[in-house]
Design a protein around this motif. Sequence first.
Motif, PDB file in Angstrom:
ATOM      1  N   ALA A 194     -10.207   2.431  -7.296  1.00 47.19           N
ATOM      2  CA  ALA A 194      -9.328   2.975  -6.354  1.00 47.19           C
ATOM      3  C   ALA A 194      -9.411   3.176  -5.022  1.00 47.19           C
ATOM      4  O   ALA A 194      -8.694   3.361  -4.291  1.00 47.19           O
ATOM      5  CB  ALA A 194      -9.737   4.709  -7.026  1.00 47.19           C
ATOM      6  N   THR A 195     -10.568   2.537  -4.603  1.00 51.28           N
ATOM      7  CA  THR A 195     -10.743   2.423  -3.143  1.00 51.28           C
ATOM      8  C   THR A 195      -9.747   1.394  -2.476  1.00 51.28           C
ATOM      9  O   THR A 195      -9.479   1.688  -1.285  1.00 51.28           O
ATOM     10  CB  THR A 195     -12.275   2.051  -3.041  1.00 51.28           C
ATOM     11  N   THR A 196      -9.257   0.790  -3.282  1.00 51.43           N
ATOM     12  CA  THR A 196      -8.269  -0.173  -2.446  1.00 51.43           C
ATOM     13  C   THR A 196      -7.029   0.237  -2.158  1.00 51.43           C
ATOM     14  O   THR A 196      -6.304  -0.209  -1.120  1.00 51.43           O
ATOM     15  CB  THR A 196      -8.173  -1.563  -3.471  1.00 51.43           C
ATOM     16  N   GLY A 197      -6.837   1.344  -3.011  1.00 52.53           N
ATOM     17  CA  GLY A 197      -5.269   1.973  -2.857  1.00 52.53           C
ATOM     18  C   GLY A 197      -4.093   0.955  -2.925  1.00 52.53           C
ATOM     19  O   GLY A 197      -3.067   1.393  -2.455  1.00 52.53           O
ATOM     20  N   LEU A 198      -4.255   0.020  -3.713  1.00 51.34           N
ATOM     21  CA  LEU A 198      -3.247  -1.195  -4.058  1.00 51.34           C
ATOM     22  C   LEU A 198      -3.046  -1.154  -5.458  1.00 51.34           C
ATOM     23  O   LEU A 198      -3.694  -0.576  -6.321  1.00 51.34           O
ATOM     24  CB  LEU A 198      -3.673  -2.469  -3.380  1.00 51.34           C
ATOM     25  N   VAL A 199      -2.010  -1.578  -5.984  1.00 53.16           N
ATOM     26  CA  VAL A 199      -1.631  -1.922  -7.406  1.00 53.16           C
ATOM     27  C   VAL A 199      -1.472  -3.505  -7.664  1.00 53.16           C
ATOM     28  O   VAL A 199      -0.831  -4.171  -7.069  1.00 53.16           O
ATOM     29  CB  VAL A 199      -0.389  -1.091  -7.698  1.00 53.16           C
ATOM     30  N   ALA A 200      -2.151  -3.952  -8.775  1.00 47.39           N
ATOM     31  CA  ALA A 200      -1.915  -5.161  -9.147  1.00 47.39           C
ATOM     32  C   ALA A 200      -0.910  -5.366 -10.408  1.00 47.39           C
ATOM     33  O   ALA A 200      -1.276  -4.454 -11.200  1.00 47.39           O
ATOM     34  CB  ALA A 200      -3.469  -5.860  -9.607  1.00 47.39           C
ATOM     35  N   THR A 201      -0.446  -6.335 -10.390  1.00 46.07           N
ATOM     36  CA  THR A 201       0.586  -6.707 -11.469  1.00 46.07           C
ATOM     37  C   THR A 201       0.204  -8.093 -11.945  1.00 46.07           C
ATOM     38  O   THR A 201       0.376  -9.035 -11.210  1.00 46.07           O
ATOM     39  CB  THR A 201       2.021  -6.553 -11.129  1.00 46.07           C
ATOM     40  N   TYR A 202       0.009  -8.391 -13.339  1.00 43.20           N
ATOM     41  CA  TYR A 202      -0.014  -9.554 -14.181  1.00 43.20           C
ATOM     42  C   TYR A 202       1.293  -9.972 -14.842  1.00 43.20           C
ATOM     43  O   TYR A 202       1.596  -8.786 -15.697  1.00 43.20           O
ATOM     44  CB  TYR A 202      -1.356  -9.625 -14.727  1.00 43.20           C
ATOM     45  N   LEU A 203       1.708 -11.241 -14.859  1.00 40.72           N
ATOM     46  CA  LEU A 203       2.980 -11.223 -15.568  1.00 40.72           C
ATOM     47  C   LEU A 203       2.785 -12.548 -16.135  1.00 40.72           C
ATOM     48  O   LEU A 203       2.592 -13.742 -15.197  1.00 40.72           O
ATOM     49  CB  LEU A 203       4.403 -11.420 -14.470  1.00 40.72           C
ATOM     50  N   ARG A 210       0.948  -1.261   0.133  1.00 43.54           N
ATOM     51  CA  ARG A 210       0.060   0.078  -0.140  1.00 43.54           C
ATOM     52  C   ARG A 210       0.818   1.026   0.051  1.00 43.54           C
ATOM     53  O   ARG A 210       1.962   1.351   0.608  1.00 43.54           O
ATOM     54  CB  ARG A 210      -0.791  -0.042   1.198  1.00 43.54           C
ATOM     55  N   GLY A 211       0.523   2.357  -0.863  1.00 50.36           N
ATOM     56  CA  GLY A 211       1.137   3.538  -0.670  1.00 50.36           C
ATOM     57  C   GLY A 211       1.965   3.548  -2.155  1.00 50.36           C
ATOM     58  O   GLY A 211       2.519   4.728  -2.449  1.00 50.36           O
ATOM     59  N   LYS A 212       2.117   2.612  -2.719  1.00 45.23           N
ATOM     60  CA  LYS A 212       2.899   2.533  -4.144  1.00 45.23           C
ATOM     61  C   LYS A 212       2.129   2.819  -5.182  1.00 45.23           C
ATOM     62  O   LYS A 212       0.940   2.375  -5.357  1.00 45.23           O
ATOM     63  CB  LYS A 212       3.435   1.202  -4.158  1.00 45.23           C
ATOM     64  N   SER A 213       2.489   3.772  -6.019  1.00 44.30           N
ATOM     65  CA  SER A 213       1.425   3.996  -7.242  1.00 44.30           C
ATOM     66  C   SER A 213       1.916   2.842  -8.473  1.00 44.30           C
ATOM     67  O   SER A 213       2.673   2.428  -8.434  1.00 44.30           O
ATOM     68  CB  SER A 213       1.829   5.468  -7.815  1.00 44.30           C
ATOM     69  N   ALA A 214       0.812   2.975  -9.302  1.00 44.41           N
ATOM     70  CA  ALA A 214       0.940   2.134 -10.321  1.00 44.41           C
ATOM     71  C   ALA A 214       2.097   2.484 -11.369  1.00 44.41           C
ATOM     72  O   ALA A 214       2.883   1.558 -11.976  1.00 44.41           O
ATOM     73  CB  ALA A 214      -0.332   2.226 -11.308  1.00 44.41           C
ATOM     74  N   LEU A 215       2.385   3.792 -11.475  1.00 44.30           N
ATOM     75  CA  LEU A 215       3.643   4.391 -12.271  1.00 44.30           C
ATOM     76  C   LEU A 215       4.656   3.661 -11.682  1.00 44.30           C
ATOM     77  O   LEU A 215       5.881   3.229 -12.269  1.00 44.30           O
ATOM     78  CB  LEU A 215       3.376   5.733 -12.439  1.00 44.30           C
ATOM     79  N   GLU A 216       5.028   3.907 -10.135  1.00 40.71           N
ATOM     80  CA  GLU A 216       6.161   3.490  -9.694  1.00 40.71           C
ATOM     81  C   GLU A 216       6.419   1.916  -9.809  1.00 40.71           C
ATOM     82  O   GLU A 216       7.613   1.651  -9.933  1.00 40.71           O
ATOM     83  CB  GLU A 216       6.063   3.922  -8.154  1.00 40.71           C
ATOM     84  N   VAL A 217       5.578   1.278  -9.686  1.00 44.73           N
ATOM     85  CA  VAL A 217       5.622  -0.242  -9.834  1.00 44.73           C
ATOM     86  C   VAL A 217       5.979  -0.548 -11.419  1.00 44.73           C
ATOM     87  O   VAL A 217       6.837  -1.297 -11.655  1.00 44.73           O
ATOM     88  CB  VAL A 217       4.243  -0.799  -9.522  1.00 44.73           C
ATOM     89  N   TRP A 218       5.255   0.107 -12.269  1.00 43.77           N
ATOM     90  CA  TRP A 218       5.690  -0.014 -13.528  1.00 43.77           C
ATOM     91  C   TRP A 218       6.960   0.334 -14.018  1.00 43.77           C
ATOM     92  O   TRP A 218       7.578  -0.504 -14.637  1.00 43.77           O
ATOM     93  CB  TRP A 218       4.549   0.884 -14.465  1.00 43.77           C
ATOM     94  N   ARG A 219       7.631   1.593 -13.611  1.00 46.84           N
ATOM     95  CA  ARG A 219       8.694   1.859 -13.894  1.00 46.84           C
ATOM     96  C   ARG A 219       9.875   0.981 -13.324  1.00 46.84           C
ATOM     97  O   ARG A 219      10.927   0.533 -13.999  1.00 46.84           O
ATOM     98  CB  ARG A 219       9.242   3.367 -13.342  1.00 46.84           C
ATOM     99  N   ASN A 220       9.869   0.476 -12.291  1.00 46.76           N
ATOM    100  CA  ASN A 220      10.592  -0.461 -11.493  1.00 46.76           C
ATOM    101  C   ASN A 220      10.873  -1.827 -12.382  1.00 46.76           C
ATOM    102  O   ASN A 220      11.797  -2.489 -12.871  1.00 46.76           O
ATOM    103  CB  ASN A 220      10.453  -0.791 -10.069  1.00 46.76           C
ATOM    104  N   TYR A 221       9.609  -2.454 -12.704  1.00 47.28           N
ATOM    105  CA  TYR A 221       9.533  -3.587 -13.734  1.00 47.28           C
ATOM    106  C   TYR A 221      10.300  -3.082 -15.005  1.00 47.28           C
ATOM    107  O   TYR A 221      11.192  -3.992 -15.643  1.00 47.28           O
ATOM    108  CB  TYR A 221       8.028  -4.165 -14.068  1.00 47.28           C
ATOM    109  N   GLU A 222       9.847  -2.092 -15.716  1.00 44.65           N
ATOM    110  CA  GLU A 222      10.427  -1.636 -16.958  1.00 44.65           C
ATOM    111  C   GLU A 222      12.168  -1.589 -16.678  1.00 44.65           C
ATOM    112  O   GLU A 222      12.722  -2.272 -17.837  1.00 44.65           O
ATOM    113  CB  GLU A 222       9.764  -0.234 -17.244  1.00 44.65           C
ATOM    114  N   GLN A 223      12.536  -0.849 -15.712  1.00 41.34           N
ATOM    115  CA  GLN A 223      13.894  -0.776 -15.785  1.00 41.34           C
ATOM    116  C   GLN A 223      14.603  -2.074 -15.377  1.00 41.34           C
ATOM    117  O   GLN A 223      15.627  -2.485 -15.984  1.00 41.34           O
ATOM    118  CB  GLN A 223      14.064   0.100 -14.430  1.00 41.34           C
TER     119      GLN A 223
END
Length: 337
Positions: free
Chosen positions: A188-197, A89-102
């Motif tokens: 948006a109510t969850t405040g969480l980010v899901a990642t599918y790989l 919780r507290g991580k944005s979708a963009l932050e998670v995305w950029r880390n995977y991308e890098q």
Amino acid sequence: MKLIAAIATLLAATASFAADKPVSDLPGAADHPLVKRFAGSWLAGQRVSNWDAAVLPASAELSKADKRQFTELLNLEGKVTRTVYIAPRGKSALEVWRNYEQALNAAGFKKRFSCERNCADLYFAWWKTSEPNKGMTWAKGDVDTPTGSRYSLTSALSAEDGRMLVGTLGKPGQEATVLLYNSVAANATTGLVATYLEVVEPKAMETGQVSVDPAALQAGLAAEGRVTLTGLFFDTGKTELKPESKAQLEAMAELLKSQPALKAWIVGHTDNVGGFEANEKLSLARAQAVVAALAAPPYKVDAKRLVPKGLASLAPVAGNGDEAGRARNRRVELVAQ
């Protein structure tokens, strides 16, 4: 009033604690060796198939007639690993995305395409075509909100703040195809980010698991006038018979030689993925390849007794809504004239 306020504060704190308590990974599941998780994420769901088919988008281009349909798809076969993560919780979708991308780029990832803005149509086209349309029933559990509400993990992915990329990773000749999608988890109510790989690794199918009996072919013809030739194998989108088709060809040749009066159509069928004209050509070319193989040494069956036909997706034996049905529809049949 003070007592009521204190109770409300306590309840809110309790709900927040319950929502943020550490969650254990799905038992028996683990990160794929090629791609590790975003730090602090928990592994919510995973499905591993040692050999299966997978359909992934080949590009971000969508049909002009239907903005929720891809113009080109990748039909892959091999080891398929599908994994869903929930980030802290507290991580944005963009932050998670950029880390995977890098991390992927640093590992030599070769990108086919990427979408970072206005990807809703892409998400829905993918949902319609691929794994998410099954509801990801293999993902068990819930996504909690800070207020204590819950959403099933089977619908953890969403179009909200979604991003997608597809490409390959690994050594030349051993490249795995990777699809990455991340979004707001559920809403948006969850405040969480899901990642599918999804990782599809090239792998030869284990063969020799089905015995082919000429008597069984004859029984099928006697009962229904046709029989599906389950022992014929082709690479995806190809027309050349694979070597492991030998046992099936031998059984067909034995049947035809034992019944000199038997004439048959060899009928190719496909699923409904891709254009009809291309599938019609593919199904006919596969049927022709079977006839050519039987007419050639060592079988030497009279080619005049066999007529190749290609019906594309016109005669399905199952629905094309999921991969299990599409796999049944991709077949070659022996039909008595």
